[in-house]
Design an enzyme around this catalytic site. Sequence first.
Site, PDB file in Angstrom:
ATOM      1  N   PHE A  10       1.048  -1.340  -0.032  1.00 43.36           N
ATOM      2  CA  PHE A  10       0.045  -0.092  -0.074  1.00 43.36           C
ATOM      3  C   PHE A  10       0.832   1.206   0.010  1.00 43.36           C
ATOM      4  CE2 PHE A  10       0.582  -0.900   4.473  1.00 43.36           C
ATOM      5  CZ  PHE A  10       0.585   0.499   5.108  1.00 43.36           C
ATOM      6  N   ILE A  65       9.942  -2.606   1.336  1.00 43.07           N
ATOM      7  CA  ILE A  65       8.673  -3.202   0.765  1.00 43.07           C
ATOM      8  C   ILE A  65       7.526  -2.599   1.769  1.00 43.07           C
ATOM      9  CG2 ILE A  65       7.328  -4.773  -0.123  1.00 43.07           C
ATOM     10  CD1 ILE A  65       9.590  -6.852  -0.286  1.00 43.07           C
ATOM     11  N   LYS A  66       6.629  -1.686   1.232  1.00 43.36           N
ATOM     12  CA  LYS A  66       5.509  -1.153   2.012  1.00 43.36           C
ATOM     13  C   LYS A  66       4.340  -2.223   2.091  1.00 43.36           C
ATOM     14  CE  LYS A  66       3.289   3.118   3.148  1.00 43.36           C
ATOM     15  NZ  LYS A  66       3.691   3.277   4.422  1.00 43.36           N
ATOM     16  N   SER A  67       4.569  -3.515   2.704  1.00 41.13           N
ATOM     17  CA  SER A  67       3.647  -4.626   2.477  1.00 41.13           C
ATOM     18  C   SER A  67       2.894  -4.494   3.736  1.00 41.13           C
ATOM     19  CB  SER A  67       4.529  -5.910   2.462  1.00 41.13           C
ATOM     20  OG  SER A  67       4.958  -6.112   3.950  1.00 41.13           O
ATOM     21  N   TYR A  81       3.509  -4.348   8.767  1.00 39.73           N
ATOM     22  CA  TYR A  81       2.436  -3.615   9.783  1.00 39.73           C
ATOM     23  C   TYR A  81       2.066  -4.132  10.892  1.00 39.73           C
ATOM     24  CZ  TYR A  81       3.838   0.284   7.042  1.00 39.73           C
ATOM     25  OH  TYR A  81       4.568   1.496   6.315  1.00 39.73           O
TER      26      TYR A  81
END
Length: 305
Positions: free
Chosen positions: A38, A159-161, A165
């Site tokens: 995202f 990696i903005k996975s 989060y």
Amino acid sequence: MADIVEAKYIWKNGTLIPWAEATTHVLSHALHYGTAVFEGIRCYQTETGSAVFRLRDHMKRFLSSARMINMELPYRHEELVEAALETIRSNGFASCYIRPIAYRGYGAVGVNPRSAPIDVAIAVWPWDAYLGDTALAEGIAVGISSWRQRSVNATPGAIKSSASYLNSGLANMEAQDHGYGEAVLLNELGYVAEGSGENIFTVRDGIVATPPLSDGILAGLTRDSVMQIARDLGYTVLEKSLVRTDLYQADEVFFTGTAAELTPINSVDHRAIGKPGPITLKLQGRFFAAATGRLSEYAEWLDVV
Ligand code: PPE
């Protein structure tokens, strides 16, 4: 950290649909295995209309995150840029937060996502100061987390996975349980990495420093913007590994992020840093001026809605 404020439309797989209809099946792959990437982007009100801050760079990072988890998105960069602008226009916000997400949807069980479809959506909503109403002006207290930063060879911070989060959520919940406004995570080697949703900077003897990307952090676009602004003001900006005591000894410490913008830090592990310092305030002022279209030299960072 905030309750959702509903808007009218969400862009999903190429069309705008009513907010309430943007649902997904409980057996969607991403829900079980974190197979989603995202972005977080902000649209600011400027004197000449609304504009999105570094939209093109965020969409580049979005595509790059997707590629790194073997998801080839069925949209080109330009299409995603246009879709974000269209979503803002349709909802009529003068300023808002923008959340593109690409995820493995319904159609596969088991860890290998390849037979699950790729769904892409873009939502927008108003999002005020991320770390609380007084955070931008007064700063916040932070604590070093007992959780370590996701490792570069596990769920890389680059990696903005969505999968990453959980790590952020664990650290943030712990920090709030301990009375802090936010957590700072150290990486596996013990170097300062980042906040649960922010990059971190120190200022000492007039020198601005921030951890290098190789310490396993997200390549923050606010971080990049603030480094450029600081250099343009003539400050020396170093990307260098920092240890916990570098935070304790700093004259100034602050966070950067799309949601957090530029948030001063007034204490670390109960060691006082003090009120937001002069360099923090100068950079914060220039950052907001750039984001709201008041500095012509950074005009290329803005896309008019
Ligand atoms: N590190 C992390 C872990 C992170 O999540 C963010 C953004 C940053 C650094 C700063 O990156 P940039 O926004 O490009 O400057 N965090 C996003 C998600 C926040 C959320 O709670 O959701 C954001 O700020 O949009």
